[in-house]
Design a protein around this motif. Sequence first.
Motif, PDB file in Angstrom:
ATOM      1  N   MET A  88     -41.397-139.656  -2.379  1.00 58.39           N
ATOM      2  CA  MET A  88     -41.191-139.591  -3.822  1.00 58.39           C
ATOM      3  C   MET A  88     -41.623-140.903  -4.454  1.00 58.39           C
ATOM      4  O   MET A  88     -41.082-141.952  -4.162  1.00 58.39           O
ATOM      5  N   ILE A  89     -42.644-140.852  -5.313  1.00 58.32           N
ATOM      6  CA  ILE A  89     -43.077-142.009  -6.086  1.00 58.32           C
ATOM      7  C   ILE A  89     -43.169-141.552  -7.532  1.00 58.32           C
ATOM      8  O   ILE A  89     -43.825-140.568  -7.836  1.00 58.32           O
ATOM      9  N   ALA A  90     -42.502-142.263  -8.450  1.00 56.59           N
ATOM     10  CA  ALA A  90     -42.467-141.810  -9.836  1.00 56.59           C
ATOM     11  C   ALA A  90     -42.460-142.989 -10.782  1.00 56.59           C
ATOM     12  O   ALA A  90     -42.039-144.087 -10.430  1.00 56.59           O
ATOM     13  N   ASP A  91     -42.943-142.750 -12.012  1.00 58.15           N
ATOM     14  CA  ASP A  91     -42.785-143.726 -13.072  1.00 58.15           C
ATOM     15  C   ASP A  91     -41.349-143.708 -13.542  1.00 58.15           C
ATOM     16  O   ASP A  91     -40.643-142.719 -13.410  1.00 58.15           O
ATOM     17  N   CYS A  92     -40.923-144.827 -14.159  1.00 54.23           N
ATOM     18  CA  CYS A  92     -39.554-144.901 -14.651  1.00 54.23           C
ATOM     19  C   CYS A  92     -39.330-143.962 -15.822  1.00 54.23           C
ATOM     20  O   CYS A  92     -38.246-143.444 -16.001  1.00 54.23           O
ATOM     21  N   ALA A  93     -40.369-143.701 -16.640  1.00 60.27           N
ATOM     22  CA  ALA A  93     -40.175-142.922 -17.862  1.00 60.27           C
ATOM     23  C   ALA A  93     -39.649-141.518 -17.604  1.00 60.27           C
ATOM     24  O   ALA A  93     -38.639-141.123 -18.169  1.00 60.27           O
ATOM     25  N   PRO A  94     -40.297-140.694 -16.756  1.00 59.14           N
ATOM     26  CA  PRO A  94     -39.803-139.336 -16.560  1.00 59.14           C
ATOM     27  C   PRO A  94     -38.718-139.271 -15.489  1.00 59.14           C
ATOM     28  O   PRO A  94     -38.878-138.640 -14.452  1.00 59.14           O
ATOM     29  N   LEU A  95     -37.594-139.940 -15.749  1.00 57.61           N
ATOM     30  CA  LEU A  95     -36.549-139.986 -14.723  1.00 57.61           C
ATOM     31  C   LEU A  95     -35.867-138.646 -14.530  1.00 57.61           C
ATOM     32  O   LEU A  95     -35.219-138.421 -13.517  1.00 57.61           O
ATOM     33  N   ALA A  96     -36.003-137.744 -15.495  1.00 49.36           N
ATOM     34  CA  ALA A  96     -35.502-136.388 -15.273  1.00 49.36           C
ATOM     35  C   ALA A  96     -36.222-135.763 -14.080  1.00 49.36           C
ATOM     36  O   ALA A  96     -35.625-135.027 -13.291  1.00 49.36           O
ATOM     37  N   ALA A  97     -37.527-136.085 -13.930  1.00 48.61           N
ATOM     38  CA  ALA A  97     -38.287-135.583 -12.790  1.00 48.61           C
ATOM     39  C   ALA A  97     -37.790-136.210 -11.490  1.00 48.61           C
ATOM     40  O   ALA A  97     -37.758-135.554 -10.449  1.00 48.61           O
ATOM     41  N   VAL A  98     -37.391-137.487 -11.551  1.00 49.37           N
ATOM     42  CA  VAL A  98     -36.823-138.136 -10.375  1.00 49.37           C
ATOM     43  C   VAL A  98     -35.529-137.436  -9.969  1.00 49.37           C
ATOM     44  O   VAL A  98     -35.294-137.145  -8.792  1.00 49.37           O
ATOM     45  N   ALA A  99     -34.674-137.169 -10.971  1.00 47.46           N
ATOM     46  CA  ALA A  99     -33.421-136.473 -10.687  1.00 47.46           C
ATOM     47  C   ALA A  99     -33.683-135.099 -10.091  1.00 47.46           C
ATOM     48  O   ALA A  99     -33.016-134.669  -9.147  1.00 47.46           O
ATOM     49  N   ALA A 100     -34.692-134.406 -10.636  1.00 50.84           N
ATOM     50  CA  ALA A 100     -35.031-133.080 -10.116  1.00 50.84           C
ATOM     51  C   ALA A 100     -35.476-133.171  -8.657  1.00 50.84           C
ATOM     52  O   ALA A 100     -35.124-132.312  -7.832  1.00 50.84           O
ATOM     53  N   SER A 101     -36.244-134.210  -8.334  1.00 58.00           N
ATOM     54  CA  SER A 101     -36.669-134.408  -6.946  1.00 58.00           C
ATOM     55  C   SER A 101     -35.470-134.630  -6.033  1.00 58.00           C
ATOM     56  O   SER A 101     -35.419-134.112  -4.917  1.00 58.00           O
ATOM     57  N   LEU A 102     -34.508-135.396  -6.538  1.00 55.10           N
ATOM     58  CA  LEU A 102     -33.302-135.648  -5.743  1.00 55.10           C
ATOM     59  C   LEU A 102     -32.504-134.373  -5.534  1.00 55.10           C
ATOM     60  O   LEU A 102     -31.941-134.145  -4.454  1.00 55.10           O
ATOM     61  N   ILE A 103     -32.450-133.527  -6.565  1.00 59.09           N
ATOM     62  CA  ILE A 103     -31.733-132.265  -6.429  1.00 59.09           C
ATOM     63  C   ILE A 103     -32.400-131.387  -5.376  1.00 59.09           C
ATOM     64  O   ILE A 103     -31.730-130.741  -4.567  1.00 59.09           O
ATOM     65  N   ARG A 104     -33.727-131.358  -5.371  1.00 54.70           N
ATOM     66  CA  ARG A 104     -34.429-130.577  -4.354  1.00 54.70           C
ATOM     67  C   ARG A 104     -34.149-131.130  -2.961  1.00 54.70           C
ATOM     68  O   ARG A 104     -33.975-130.373  -2.002  1.00 54.70           O
ATOM     69  N   LEU A 105     -34.084-132.452  -2.856  1.00 53.00           N
ATOM     70  CA  LEU A 105     -33.763-133.055  -1.561  1.00 53.00           C
ATOM     71  C   LEU A 105     -32.366-132.665  -1.105  1.00 53.00           C
ATOM     72  O   LEU A 105     -32.126-132.454   0.082  1.00 53.00           O
ATOM     73  N   ARG A 106     -31.431-132.557  -2.065  1.00 50.15           N
ATOM     74  CA  ARG A 106     -30.053-132.191  -1.717  1.00 50.15           C
ATOM     75  C   ARG A 106     -29.973-130.793  -1.126  1.00 50.15           C
ATOM     76  O   ARG A 106     -29.041-130.477  -0.395  1.00 50.15           O
ATOM     77  N   GLN A 107     -30.954-129.947  -1.434  1.00 50.06           N
ATOM     78  CA  GLN A 107     -30.977-128.603  -0.885  1.00 50.06           C
ATOM     79  C   GLN A 107     -31.469-128.585   0.562  1.00 50.06           C
ATOM     80  O   GLN A 107     -31.252-127.608   1.281  1.00 50.06           O
ATOM     81  N   LYS A 108     -32.140-129.667   0.966  1.00 48.76           N
ATOM     82  CA  LYS A 108     -32.709-129.730   2.306  1.00 48.76           C
ATOM     83  C   LYS A 108     -31.908-130.619   3.245  1.00 48.76           C
ATOM     84  O   LYS A 108     -31.963-130.458   4.460  1.00 48.76           O
ATOM     85  N   GLN A 109     -31.192-131.595   2.694  1.00 51.38           N
ATOM     86  CA  GLN A 109     -30.457-132.541   3.525  1.00 51.38           C
ATOM     87  C   GLN A 109     -29.227-133.016   2.779  1.00 51.38           C
ATOM     88  O   GLN A 109     -29.123-132.861   1.565  1.00 51.38           O
ATOM     89  N   ALA A 110     -28.279-133.568   3.521  1.00 54.71           N
ATOM     90  CA  ALA A 110     -27.070-134.110   2.898  1.00 54.71           C
ATOM     91  C   ALA A 110     -27.449-135.303   2.035  1.00 54.71           C
ATOM     92  O   ALA A 110     -28.038-136.267   2.518  1.00 54.71           O
ATOM     93  N   LEU A 111     -27.167-135.220   0.755  1.00 57.74           N
ATOM     94  CA  LEU A 111     -27.486-136.319  -0.155  1.00 57.74           C
ATOM     95  C   LEU A 111     -26.348-136.425  -1.164  1.00 57.74           C
ATOM     96  O   LEU A 111     -26.407-135.872  -2.246  1.00 57.74           O
ATOM     97  N   THR A 112     -25.301-137.131  -0.755  1.00 63.06           N
ATOM     98  CA  THR A 112     -24.156-137.319  -1.640  1.00 63.06           C
ATOM     99  C   THR A 112     -24.052-138.750  -2.143  1.00 63.06           C
ATOM    100  O   THR A 112     -23.277-139.017  -3.052  1.00 63.06           O
ATOM    101  N   SER A 113     -24.833-139.644  -1.564  1.00 61.00           N
ATOM    102  CA  SER A 113     -24.789-141.040  -2.001  1.00 61.00           C
ATOM    103  C   SER A 113     -26.171-141.652  -1.884  1.00 61.00           C
ATOM    104  O   SER A 113     -26.883-141.437  -0.908  1.00 61.00           O
ATOM    105  N   LEU A 114     -26.568-142.399  -2.916  1.00 64.46           N
ATOM    106  CA  LEU A 114     -27.827-143.127  -2.833  1.00 64.46           C
ATOM    107  C   LEU A 114     -27.656-144.485  -3.496  1.00 64.46           C
ATOM    108  O   LEU A 114     -26.858-144.646  -4.426  1.00 64.46           O
ATOM    109  N   ILE A 115     -28.383-145.448  -2.996  1.00 62.07           N
ATOM    110  CA  ILE A 115     -28.323-146.802  -3.539  1.00 62.07           C
ATOM    111  C   ILE A 115     -29.703-147.190  -4.045  1.00 62.07           C
ATOM    112  O   ILE A 115     -30.721-146.874  -3.420  1.00 62.07           O
ATOM    113  N   VAL A 116     -29.729-147.821  -5.211  1.00 61.60           N
ATOM    114  CA  VAL A 116     -30.972-148.242  -5.845  1.00 61.60           C
ATOM    115  C   VAL A 116     -31.126-149.743  -5.648  1.00 61.60           C
ATOM    116  O   VAL A 116     -30.209-150.523  -5.943  1.00 61.60           O
ATOM    117  N   THR A 117     -32.266-150.159  -5.154  1.00 65.87           N
ATOM    118  CA  THR A 117     -32.490-151.569  -4.870  1.00 65.87           C
ATOM    119  C   THR A 117     -33.895-151.958  -5.324  1.00 65.87           C
ATOM    120  O   THR A 117     -34.673-151.133  -5.784  1.00 65.87           O
TER     121      THR A 117
END
Length: 211
Positions: free
Chosen positions: A1-30
């Motif tokens: 997943m590589i995205a611009d900061c502006a369309p962060l709704a798309a980033v969130a959507a990517s994360l939601i799709r990932l949650r359907q494939k693997q356990a994703l209850t916590s993430l850290i931004v660095t």
Amino acid sequence: MIADCAPLAAVAASLIRLRQKQALTSLIVTSCNAGEGKTTVALQIARAAVLESELRVLLIDCNPANPRLADLLNCDPVPGFADFLDGRVAEDVIIRATAVRGLDLMPFGSPGPGRASRYEPGRLRSKLPWLSATEGAAYDLIVLDGPSSVGEFDLTASASLFDGVVLVIECERTRWEVVRNYQDRLRDGNANLLGAVMNKRRYYIPKGLYV
């Protein structure tokens, strides 16, 4: 997943799709360096997950060098995350409701000496039980605004405790060699690097021409 900061709704959507494939209850931004926009990205990902995907989200400020989320969300800054890790307060005392329905905040809390030791993997594992996916959890997703690579402690030692890591990169500032080194260190620490957000990108030709 590589995205611009502006369309962060798309980033969130990517994360939601990932949650359907693997356990994703916590993430850290660095990020590699301070000032790359990491806190803004963490906040916008959390907001997008609530507003676009209707998740219940807890946003945690664990950035000791520059804790800003309490100010940005108009919440009391203390007590918070650091106080909880030190055993001074209970978990329910440090969680604040925000103006965004479905988004709660855990501010950083009280500054003090010895903050680096608070982030040792053993201490984090014992103090943050919600990092394990459990039925009936209060939150669908935990988003942590973490430190940069150049900070008070080495995130690579504890990044594997989280389901995923998102790396924020400021375009035209951070050298690719620095990014590669940090990526390698995270992976050597068994971190699950989900992808990168390219922040503060400049467009030298009309944006629509970029692929």
